[in-house]
Design an enzyme around this catalytic site. Structure first.
Site, PDB file in Angstrom:
ATOM      1  CE  LYS A 175      -3.662   2.497   0.206  1.00  0.00           C
ATOM      2  NZ  LYS A 175      -4.585   2.730   1.028  1.00  0.00           N
ATOM      3  CE  LYS A 243      -3.973   7.041   7.814  1.00  0.00           C
ATOM      4  NZ  LYS A 243      -4.178   5.470   7.272  1.00  0.00           N
TER       5      LYS A 243
END
Length: 292
Positions: A175, A243
């Site tokens: 990811k 984030k």
């Protein structure tokens, strides 16, 4: 193979989580829900999903527990401690963290789950609100092949590009690769749109023309039109992308590599967030280029 008589516990029903849980329910699974703000899941309760008043209650009454929360700190909160998932889930059950989080945290969850005879996978997704609604998310999985094979029918309800990438943590590493790619792609899309406008072109026609060529990408074909329409509703929040990029940058530093494109993208998005755009969709990056 996972059968439809198993109960799925779902923690986190935000922009993407709600659609993922809905697709699982509509495919025939019984669904338990816990989320901090109960009202956000009202649509799921109207369909027939069951509310659980705590993480512990959900964990003890579910065969598979899926988490889709915001930050690594949220992941730690729901997994660890006396009232967390791992202390209350049944032996032999499965836990799947689909939050984009730290690879090191995914490894810790896996290790602690093993001690409780619980199967753990890290399985972050990509595809935003569009992919979540359509059940066409890309799912990047880390963990044991046996657990992955068992849960594949569940993954196939919410995604269509589903791959086991390796041992625990591999899903999160993958990811990060995804987010690094998107980070610089978004800069390119914004620069291209501003350039097209300045050159006196019709930007809608330009996007239509180039989207099927070498420049084609999700960001260009799905988020480019939103930029042009002034639609900055979050398919994926800027605050969550910040984030993700922060995790990716920290991970890259641990691996000893430089990522100047990622660093620049993070800088621009942080400036947007400081100007009140943290709850906008990532396509709001166009505002930085239009105002600069």
């Amino acid at each position: 193979m996972l059968t439809k008589d198993k109960t799925i516990g779902f923690i986190g029903t935000g922009v993407m989580g709600k659609s993922m849980a809905k697709n699982l329910y509509q495919s025939g699974y019984a669904i338990n829900i816990y989320t901090r703000t109960k009202e956000k899941a009202n649509e799921l309760f109207e369909l027939g999903a069951a509310w659980k008043s705590s993480v512990a209650e959900l964990a003890s009454s579910s065969d598979v527990i899926i988490t889709m929360v915001g930050y690594p700190s949220d992941v730690e909160e729901v997994y660890f401690g006396e009232n967390g998932i791992l202390e209350n889930a049944k032996a032999g059950s499965f836990v799947i963290d689909m939050t984009t989080s730290k690879p090191s945290l995914a490894k810790t969850i896996y290790q602690k789950a093993q001690e409780k005879q619980i199967h753990a996978l890290d399985a972050p997704v990509s595809g935003g609100d569009i992919g979540a609604k359509s059940g066409k998310l890309s799912i990047m999985v880390g963990g044991d092949e046996g657990a992955f094979s068992e849960l594949l029918p569940l993954f196939e309800v919410i995604g269509e590009n589903i791959m086991l990438q390796g041992e625990a943590g591999a899903g999160q590493y993958t990811k990060m690769v995804n987010q690094i790619t998107i980070a610089t792609t978004m800069i390119g899309v914004c620069e291209a749109i501003v350039y097209a406008k300045k050159a006196g072109l019709n930007p809608e026609r330009v996007l239509e023309n180039i989207s099927s060529g070498a420049a084609g990408s999700f960001s260009l074909s799905k988020l480019g039109p939103r930029m042009l329409a002034g639609d900055f509703a979050p398919g994926f929040y800027i605050k969550h992308f910040i984030k993700d990029m922060t995790i990716a940058l920290e991970s890259a530093e641990e691996l000893g590599i430089e990522t100047p494109g990622l660093s620049l993208s993070l800088k621009l998005y942080k400036e947007l967030a400081e100007n009140g755009e943290e709850d906008s969709g990532t396509q709001a990056l166009i505002k930085w280029f239009e105002q600069s």
